[in-house]
Write an enzyme that holds these catalytic residues in place. Structure first.
Site, PDB file in Angstrom:
ATOM      1  N   CYS A  83      38.183  44.131  41.361  1.00 36.12           N
ATOM      2  CA  CYS A  83      39.463  44.744  41.724  1.00 36.12           C
ATOM      3  C   CYS A  83      40.472  43.842  42.426  1.00 36.12           C
ATOM      4  O   CYS A  83      41.556  43.582  41.917  1.00 36.12           O
ATOM      5  CB  CYS A  83      39.212  45.962  42.618  1.00 36.12           C
ATOM      6  SG  CYS A  83      38.146  47.199  41.892  1.00 36.12           S
ATOM      7  N   HIS A 144      44.372  48.243  47.179  1.00 38.58           N
ATOM      8  CA  HIS A 144      43.261  47.276  47.308  1.00 38.58           C
ATOM      9  C   HIS A 144      43.707  45.838  47.503  1.00 38.58           C
ATOM     10  O   HIS A 144      43.040  44.894  47.068  1.00 38.58           O
ATOM     11  CB  HIS A 144      42.315  47.379  46.117  1.00 38.58           C
ATOM     12  CG  HIS A 144      40.889  47.139  46.513  1.00 38.58           C
ATOM     13  ND1 HIS A 144      39.828  47.336  45.679  1.00 38.58           N
ATOM     14  CD2 HIS A 144      40.354  46.708  47.689  1.00 38.58           C
ATOM     15  CE1 HIS A 144      38.693  47.036  46.297  1.00 38.58           C
ATOM     16  NE2 HIS A 144      38.995  46.656  47.522  1.00 38.58           N
TER      17      HIS A 144
END
Length: 499
Positions: A83, A144
């Protein structure tokens, strides 16, 4: 009876008509709106998880429509199998190794809650490039790139943020690595937590509704919507709403994907209804490949077929993601692009289409691929080389149809090498041999030599294990004592006195 038109009179009439046409075109150009941009970025969705890319398990009629009306990219790559570094590249147009988000001493490969690290505020995001051009900038979904205030989307160019600051599996716990206490998974509106723990079953539906509300509010001005969906996500059993749970042929994974398909269908319909479809470029893709199960016939954690390997690695199945581009009248319908393109290209491409440039005071690794998006004749990939890193380690390099896995003395994780298999050069033609079944290094020593030379250029600029890159820039960080968990605001209501 009308008098005949003389040659001089005809020339005058033609001149007036030409002048009127030029004035009309000038006026149209002056009033033409720059395009809107929507990027839908799924989480851990694999190459073989949707029907336009070969799935026969999941029902994705809206993505079928999007591919039928738009353009598939079959060699579209992210820059990492996980991610944080993947998202960092999309936002900045750079390899994560260049901007320091490929790893850090506390979190490793992906940022964890209550971390002192994040995207350096000195970096320029797509939102920060577009805002000076008059764009409204909104984000709905998973960020993120840092959960502390200096790193949040609202500090990185976004007018509005609605979503979660990190992965859906990063829920309340004491992290065994450093004893830090992670808070309940927070759902945020801008910088305020509005729900914790958030209802993960409702995220896809709720995100879609809020995103569409925002689009409707900004339909009369150019806008950029970054829409990183939460699903299918990082848990073994993804989440979905009541309308989709238990309805697919592939358990929670399939339920989540079919709801994602519903979501993009709702959004495309809205763009048409608002009359802005022809002026809105929509890109639908994933942040990396599916994690998949060890049993390759068990698709309950996704499919990267027919590509080799799983997410979280440097395999083709981790880096090459299903991508569809849609803009009626601009993107040629029902077409396919087989040229290499990457998420790093979005920033320079959007900048070009918005009438500006990417940042000129720093190196940007991505390229303007507007000619690939619009299907220009003979348009080719701008990449001489594309690099596959596992954190700080350079493991492979691709050029054209060739991908070379470099020989290594050691590695933490590798899609091909193992302790029982010599780590010799592996060369695959990833256009023809999508499963990377045949190593042809011995048959093409000249290609191995050329790609090895390209790898050395990456080491010098971006670095390699125990070798800092000359072009690397620092990650963002704050003092450890300033780090705080993201929590619901404390109530200010006073208790009702007892009678």
């Amino acid at each position: 009876m009308s008098a005949p038109v003389t040659k001089h009179g005809l020339a005058t009439i033609l001149g007036i008509c030409l002048l009127a046409t030029l004035l009309s075109c000038t006026a149209d150009a002056a009033t033409a709106k720059p395009p809107n941009f929507i990027v839908v970025f799924c989480d851990n969705l694999g190459y073989g998880d949707i029907e336009p890319f070969g799935s026969t398990l999941h029902r994705t009629p809206n993505l079928n429509r999007m591919a039928r009306e738009g353009r598939k990219f079959t060699h579209f790559c992210v820059t990492a199998g996980v991610c944080t570094p993947s998202r960092a590249s999309l936002m900045t147009g750079c390899y994560s190794q260049r901007i320091g988000l490929h790893t850090n001493p506390r979190d490793g490969w992906v940022l964890r809650p209550v971390s002192r690290y994040g995207l350096n505020p000195n970096e320029k995001t797509i939102a920060e490039v577009l805002k000076p051009q008059g764009y409204a900038t909104g984000m709905v979904g998973k960020w993120h790139l840092g959960d502390q205030p200096p790193f949040l989307p609202t500090r990185q160019g976004f007018d509005w943020f609605f979503g979660v600051p990190y992965s859906d599996d990063m829920t309340a716990r004491v992290w065994e690595k450093d004893g830090s206490k992670w808070p309940p998974l927070p759902l945020m509106d801008n910088e305020t937590v509005i729900e914790a723990p958030c209802d993960r079953n409702g995220l896809t539906k709720r995100y879609t509704e809020r995103a569409m509300e925002w689009i409707a509010e900004h339909k009369d001005q150019p806008f950029f919507l970054y829409f990183p969906q939460a699903m299918p996500g990082s848990t073994r059993t993804p989440f979905s709403s009541d309308a989709f749970r238990g309805k697919s042929k592939n358990g929670p994974w399939g339920d989540a994907i079919e709801e994602l398909d519903w979501s993009i269908g709702q959004m495309l319909d809205q763009l048409v209804e608002l009359g802005i479809a022809e002026n809105t470029l929509v890109i639908w893709t994933s942040d990396n490949g599916a994690p998949i199960n060890r049993d390759l016939d068990d698709l309950s954690r996704g499919s990267n077929r027919p590509l080799h390997g799983r997410g979280y690695t440097t395999s083709e199945g981790a880096f090459r993601v299903p991508t569809i581009v849609w803009q009626p009248g601009v993107v040629p319908a029902g077409t396919v692009c087989d040229e290499i393109a990457t998420t790093m290209d979005l920033l320079p491409t959007f900048a070009h289409l918005a009438g500006t440039q990417p940042p000129q005071d720093r190196v940007i690794d991505g390229h303007d691929i507007s000619d690939l998006i619009t299907g220009e004749a003979n348009a080719k990939t701008p990449y001489e080389a594309f690099y596959y890193y596992q954190q700080e380690q350079l493991q492979a390099v691709r050029s054209g149809e060739w991908k070379l896995f470099l020989p290594l003395d050691s590695w933490q994780s590798h899609p091909h090498f193992s302790k029982n298999r010599p780590a010799k050069p592996l060369l695959f033609n990833v256009a023809k041999d999508m499963g990377c079944d045949k190593n042809v290094a011995s048959e093409h020593p000249e290609i191995v030599a050329r790609l090895t030379k390209l790898a050395e250029e990456a080491r010098q600029e971006l670095g390699d294990t125990n070798r800092p890159g000359a072009g690397a820039r620092p990650r963002g960080q704050i003092a450890a004592e300033k780090v705080r968990p993201i929590l619901l605001p404390e109530t200010t209501a006073k208790p009702t006195p007892k009678k």
